[in-house]
Motif scaffolding. Structure first.
Motif, PDB file in Angstrom:
ATOM      1  N   ASN A 181       4.570  18.200   6.158  1.00  0.00           N
ATOM      2  CA  ASN A 181       3.846  17.673   5.003  1.00  0.00           C
ATOM      3  C   ASN A 181       2.898  18.713   4.398  1.00  0.00           C
ATOM      4  O   ASN A 181       2.508  18.604   3.238  1.00  0.00           O
ATOM      5  CB  ASN A 181       3.052  16.432   5.401  1.00  0.00           C
ATOM      6  CG  ASN A 181       3.950  15.235   5.679  1.00  0.00           C
ATOM      7  OD1 ASN A 181       5.023  15.117   5.104  1.00  0.00           O
ATOM      8  ND2 ASN A 181       3.516  14.371   6.576  1.00  0.00           N
ATOM      9  N   ALA A 182       2.545  19.716   5.206  1.00  0.00           N
ATOM     10  CA  ALA A 182       1.625  20.752   4.735  1.00  0.00           C
ATOM     11  C   ALA A 182       2.367  21.935   4.107  1.00  0.00           C
ATOM     12  O   ALA A 182       1.728  22.894   3.673  1.00  0.00           O
ATOM     13  CB  ALA A 182       0.761  21.246   5.896  1.00  0.00           C
ATOM     14  N   LEU A 183       3.692  21.853   4.069  1.00  0.00           N
ATOM     15  CA  LEU A 183       4.502  22.945   3.509  1.00  0.00           C
ATOM     16  C   LEU A 183       5.280  22.423   2.294  1.00  0.00           C
ATOM     17  O   LEU A 183       6.481  22.143   2.385  1.00  0.00           O
ATOM     18  CB  LEU A 183       5.474  23.490   4.564  1.00  0.00           C
ATOM     19  CG  LEU A 183       4.845  24.007   5.864  1.00  0.00           C
ATOM     20  CD1 LEU A 183       5.939  24.447   6.841  1.00  0.00           C
ATOM     21  CD2 LEU A 183       3.886  25.154   5.591  1.00  0.00           C
ATOM     22  N   PRO A 184       4.648  22.317   1.142  1.00  0.00           N
ATOM     23  CA  PRO A 184       5.277  21.690  -0.029  1.00  0.00           C
ATOM     24  C   PRO A 184       6.466  22.454  -0.593  1.00  0.00           C
ATOM     25  O   PRO A 184       7.285  21.861  -1.300  1.00  0.00           O
ATOM     26  CB  PRO A 184       4.123  21.644  -1.045  1.00  0.00           C
ATOM     27  CG  PRO A 184       3.217  22.773  -0.650  1.00  0.00           C
ATOM     28  CD  PRO A 184       3.268  22.772   0.855  1.00  0.00           C
ATOM     29  N   LYS A 185       6.591  23.746  -0.287  1.00  0.00           N
ATOM     30  CA  LYS A 185       7.675  24.548  -0.840  1.00  0.00           C
ATOM     31  C   LYS A 185       8.825  24.751   0.149  1.00  0.00           C
ATOM     32  O   LYS A 185       9.773  25.485  -0.145  1.00  0.00           O
ATOM     33  CB  LYS A 185       7.143  25.906  -1.293  1.00  0.00           C
ATOM     34  CG  LYS A 185       6.134  25.817  -2.429  1.00  0.00           C
ATOM     35  CD  LYS A 185       5.701  27.201  -2.898  1.00  0.00           C
ATOM     36  CE  LYS A 185       4.719  27.115  -4.053  1.00  0.00           C
ATOM     37  NZ  LYS A 185       4.302  28.455  -4.540  1.00  0.00           N
ATOM     38  N   LEU A 186       8.759  24.104   1.295  1.00  0.00           N
ATOM     39  CA  LEU A 186       9.747  24.316   2.343  1.00  0.00           C
ATOM     40  C   LEU A 186      11.153  23.905   1.893  1.00  0.00           C
ATOM     41  O   LEU A 186      11.376  22.773   1.482  1.00  0.00           O
ATOM     42  CB  LEU A 186       9.360  23.534   3.599  1.00  0.00           C
ATOM     43  CG  LEU A 186      10.160  23.866   4.861  1.00  0.00           C
ATOM     44  CD1 LEU A 186       9.880  25.297   5.303  1.00  0.00           C
ATOM     45  CD2 LEU A 186       9.821  22.891   5.982  1.00  0.00           C
ATOM     46  N   LYS A 187      12.086  24.841   1.994  1.00  0.00           N
ATOM     47  CA  LYS A 187      13.475  24.593   1.605  1.00  0.00           C
ATOM     48  C   LYS A 187      14.429  24.637   2.797  1.00  0.00           C
ATOM     49  O   LYS A 187      15.456  23.970   2.800  1.00  0.00           O
ATOM     50  CB  LYS A 187      13.917  25.625   0.572  1.00  0.00           C
ATOM     51  CG  LYS A 187      13.159  25.578  -0.747  1.00  0.00           C
ATOM     52  CD  LYS A 187      13.655  26.655  -1.696  1.00  0.00           C
ATOM     53  CE  LYS A 187      12.887  26.616  -3.014  1.00  0.00           C
ATOM     54  NZ  LYS A 187      13.344  27.707  -3.936  1.00  0.00           N
ATOM     55  N   ASP A 188      14.104  25.482   3.786  1.00  0.00           N
ATOM     56  CA  ASP A 188      14.998  25.659   4.929  1.00  0.00           C
ATOM     57  C   ASP A 188      14.211  25.486   6.225  1.00  0.00           C
ATOM     58  O   ASP A 188      13.224  26.186   6.457  1.00  0.00           O
ATOM     59  CB  ASP A 188      15.637  27.049   4.899  1.00  0.00           C
ATOM     60  CG  ASP A 188      16.433  27.282   3.617  1.00  0.00           C
ATOM     61  OD1 ASP A 188      17.466  26.606   3.455  1.00  0.00           O
ATOM     62  OD2 ASP A 188      16.012  28.107   2.786  1.00  0.00           O
ATOM     63  N   LEU A 189      14.670  24.555   7.057  1.00  0.00           N
ATOM     64  CA  LEU A 189      13.990  24.263   8.313  1.00  0.00           C
ATOM     65  C   LEU A 189      14.974  24.376   9.470  1.00  0.00           C
ATOM     66  O   LEU A 189      16.065  23.797   9.431  1.00  0.00           O
ATOM     67  CB  LEU A 189      13.393  22.857   8.276  1.00  0.00           C
ATOM     68  CG  LEU A 189      12.747  22.352   9.564  1.00  0.00           C
ATOM     69  CD1 LEU A 189      11.578  23.239   9.969  1.00  0.00           C
ATOM     70  CD2 LEU A 189      12.297  20.907   9.393  1.00  0.00           C
TER      71      LEU A 189
END
Length: 211
Positions: free
Chosen positions: A169-177
């Motif tokens: 939730n703290a990584l708004p730009k996250l595309k790849d996990l």
């Protein structure tokens, strides 16, 4: 004609090029942002040199290298880094969070990999809480590999995770996990419409993680 290829993932940021010069095949490779290393191999004929170069190109593209304009490749910067603790660092009470925060290049990376945080089977709660305290320093990240721990450090079945949803939730730009290890792993009910890839590596996938 010289052809240039680039490979980028969570841990590798490198280039590779090949140029047929008469009967010579000139290969240059290395980390993005460097001059790299050059190798030259001679063949009996131009045709054999071209055939060898095409074979090398096929091998590289199969591994995920993408052809890129030479000028573009030269301007590309390293966008990923792995952070991990060696056993000696752990024995000397070095904290992985401190290593990450002290890296002046952290704002430049689009992807980071979090490696071994403990050698005694502890979970990642302390690291997670520390990153949440400094979440502004990670908000720009587009890729995260969490728990890239080698078998020499811990077997995959020993990796202790936790509820990672607060970090997501703290990584708004996250595309790849990408996550390794599923013991006590939770991802929560967060909605991530911008997420384009999710990979979980484990020795078993608990129902709770799927849910």
């Amino acid at each position: 004609m010289k052809r240039v290829f680039v490979f980028q993932d969570f841990k590798s940021q490198k280039f590779w090029s090949v140029d047929v010069q008469g009967t010579d095949v000139v290969v240059n490779y290395g980390k993005l942002g460097t001059e790299g290393q050059t190798q030259v191999k001679n063949y009996p004929t131009v045709e054999e040199a071209e055939k060898a170069a095409n074979k090398l190109i096929a091998e590289k593209t199969k591994k995920g290298y993408v052809e890129t304009a030479e000028e573009t490749a030269r301007e590309m910067k390293v966008e990923a880094k792995k952070y991990t603790l060696s056993y000696d660092e752990y024995e000397n009470d070095v904290k992985l969070l401190d290593k990450i925060l002290k890296d002046k290049h952290l704002p430049e990376y689009k992807q980071i990999t979090v490696g071994c945080w403990d050698y005694e089977g502890e979970d990642c709660s302390a690291l997670l809480e520390g990153m949440l305290e400094h979440k502004d320093k990670f908000a720009h990240l587009e890729g995260l590999f969490w728990g890239d721990i080698d078998w020499e450090e811990q077997e995959i079945s020993w990796i202790e995770q936790t509820d990672l949803s607060p970090l997501l939730n703290a990584l708004p730009k996250l595309k790849d996990l990408k996550i390794k290890g599923t013991n006590n792993l939770r991802l929560g009910q967060t909605s991530r419409p911008e997420l384009r890839s999710l990979e979980i590596i484990s020795g078993g996938l608990p129902t709770e993680v799927v849910e």
